[in-house]
Motif scaffolding. Structure first.
Motif, PDB file in Angstrom:
ATOM      1  N   UNK A  39    -112.795  59.274 -23.814  1.00  0.00           N
ATOM      2  CA  UNK A  39    -112.201  57.966 -23.528  1.00  0.00           C
ATOM      3  C   UNK A  39    -111.372  57.560 -24.735  1.00  0.00           C
ATOM      4  N   UNK A  40    -110.204  57.033 -24.487  1.00  0.00           N
ATOM      5  CA  UNK A  40    -109.350  56.622 -25.597  1.00  0.00           C
ATOM      6  C   UNK A  40    -108.934  55.168 -25.418  1.00  0.00           C
ATOM      7  N   UNK A  41    -108.413  54.585 -26.475  1.00  0.00           N
ATOM      8  CA  UNK A  41    -107.941  53.205 -26.438  1.00  0.00           C
ATOM      9  C   UNK A  41    -106.655  53.048 -25.635  1.00  0.00           C
ATOM     10  N   UNK A  42    -106.080  54.162 -25.189  1.00  0.00           N
ATOM     11  CA  UNK A  42    -104.820  54.125 -24.450  1.00  0.00           C
ATOM     12  C   UNK A  42    -105.018  53.746 -22.990  1.00  0.00           C
ATOM     13  N   UNK A  43    -106.281  53.644 -22.535  1.00  0.00           N
ATOM     14  CA  UNK A  43    -106.554  53.253 -21.160  1.00  0.00           C
ATOM     15  C   UNK A  43    -106.877  54.409 -20.239  1.00  0.00           C
ATOM     16  N   UNK A  44    -106.877  55.634 -20.760  1.00  0.00           N
ATOM     17  CA  UNK A  44    -107.210  56.804 -19.946  1.00  0.00           C
ATOM     18  C   UNK A  44    -108.647  57.236 -20.222  1.00  0.00           C
ATOM     19  N   UNK A  45    -109.308  57.661 -19.168  1.00  0.00           N
ATOM     20  CA  UNK A  45    -110.670  58.157 -19.279  1.00  0.00           C
ATOM     21  C   UNK A  45    -110.699  59.547 -18.652  1.00  0.00           C
ATOM     22  N   UNK A  81    -108.225  59.662 -15.596  1.00  0.00           N
ATOM     23  CA  UNK A  81    -108.068  58.533 -14.683  1.00  0.00           C
ATOM     24  C   UNK A  81    -107.855  57.256 -15.478  1.00  0.00           C
ATOM     25  N   UNK A  82    -107.139  56.293 -14.924  1.00  0.00           N
ATOM     26  CA  UNK A  82    -106.997  55.005 -15.610  1.00  0.00           C
ATOM     27  C   UNK A  82    -108.336  54.276 -15.606  1.00  0.00           C
ATOM     28  N   UNK A  83    -108.684  53.649 -16.733  1.00  0.00           N
ATOM     29  CA  UNK A  83    -109.977  52.970 -16.826  1.00  0.00           C
ATOM     30  C   UNK A  83    -110.120  51.858 -15.793  1.00  0.00           C
ATOM     31  N   UNK A  84    -109.011  51.279 -15.338  1.00  0.00           N
ATOM     32  CA  UNK A  84    -109.062  50.214 -14.341  1.00  0.00           C
ATOM     33  C   UNK A  84    -109.563  50.710 -12.984  1.00  0.00           C
ATOM     34  N   UNK A  85    -109.535  52.031 -12.769  1.00  0.00           N
ATOM     35  CA  UNK A  85    -109.962  52.580 -11.479  1.00  0.00           C
ATOM     36  C   UNK A  85    -111.440  52.948 -11.462  1.00  0.00           C
ATOM     37  N   UNK A  86    -112.150  52.730 -12.590  1.00  0.00           N
ATOM     38  CA  UNK A  86    -113.542  53.167 -12.709  1.00  0.00           C
ATOM     39  C   UNK A  86    -114.501  52.002 -12.916  1.00  0.00           C
ATOM     40  N   UNK A  87    -115.729  52.200 -12.470  1.00  0.00           N
ATOM     41  CA  UNK A  87    -116.835  51.290 -12.760  1.00  0.00           C
ATOM     42  C   UNK A  87    -118.034  52.140 -13.145  1.00  0.00           C
ATOM     43  N   UNK A  88    -118.954  51.543 -13.894  1.00  0.00           N
ATOM     44  CA  UNK A  88    -120.177  52.252 -14.226  1.00  0.00           C
ATOM     45  C   UNK A  88    -120.969  52.486 -12.942  1.00  0.00           C
TER      46      UNK A  88
END
Length: 74
Positions: free
Chosen positions: A40-46, A61-68
């Protein structure tokens, strides 16, 4: 009309400020299999990985598309 909905298919999307960390189990907001965070990076990609019973897959994947992920058996 508000373009953002805090619901997906009748399920509330949890609001969280928690960052994703290596080893976290996540899933897509839209559903799907549990995925393991491998970077995971600070750029928003996971970067996530999962095994589909025949091969290992890795995807950014973009972090906005994921949930725990929450275990439905707990």
């Amino acid at each position: 009309m508000n373009a953002f909905s805090p619901w997906f298919n009748g399920t509330p999307i949890p609001e969280t400020d928690d960052a994703f960390e290596v080893g976290d189990i996540v899933t897509l907001i839209s559903g799907g299999p549990p995925l393991t965070v491998i970077n995971a990076c600070d750029c928003g990609a996971v970067e996530v990985a999962w095994f589909d019973s025949s091969s290992l897959s890795v995807q950014d994947l973009p972090e906005e598309s994921l949930v725990h992920w929450v275990d439905p058996d707990e």
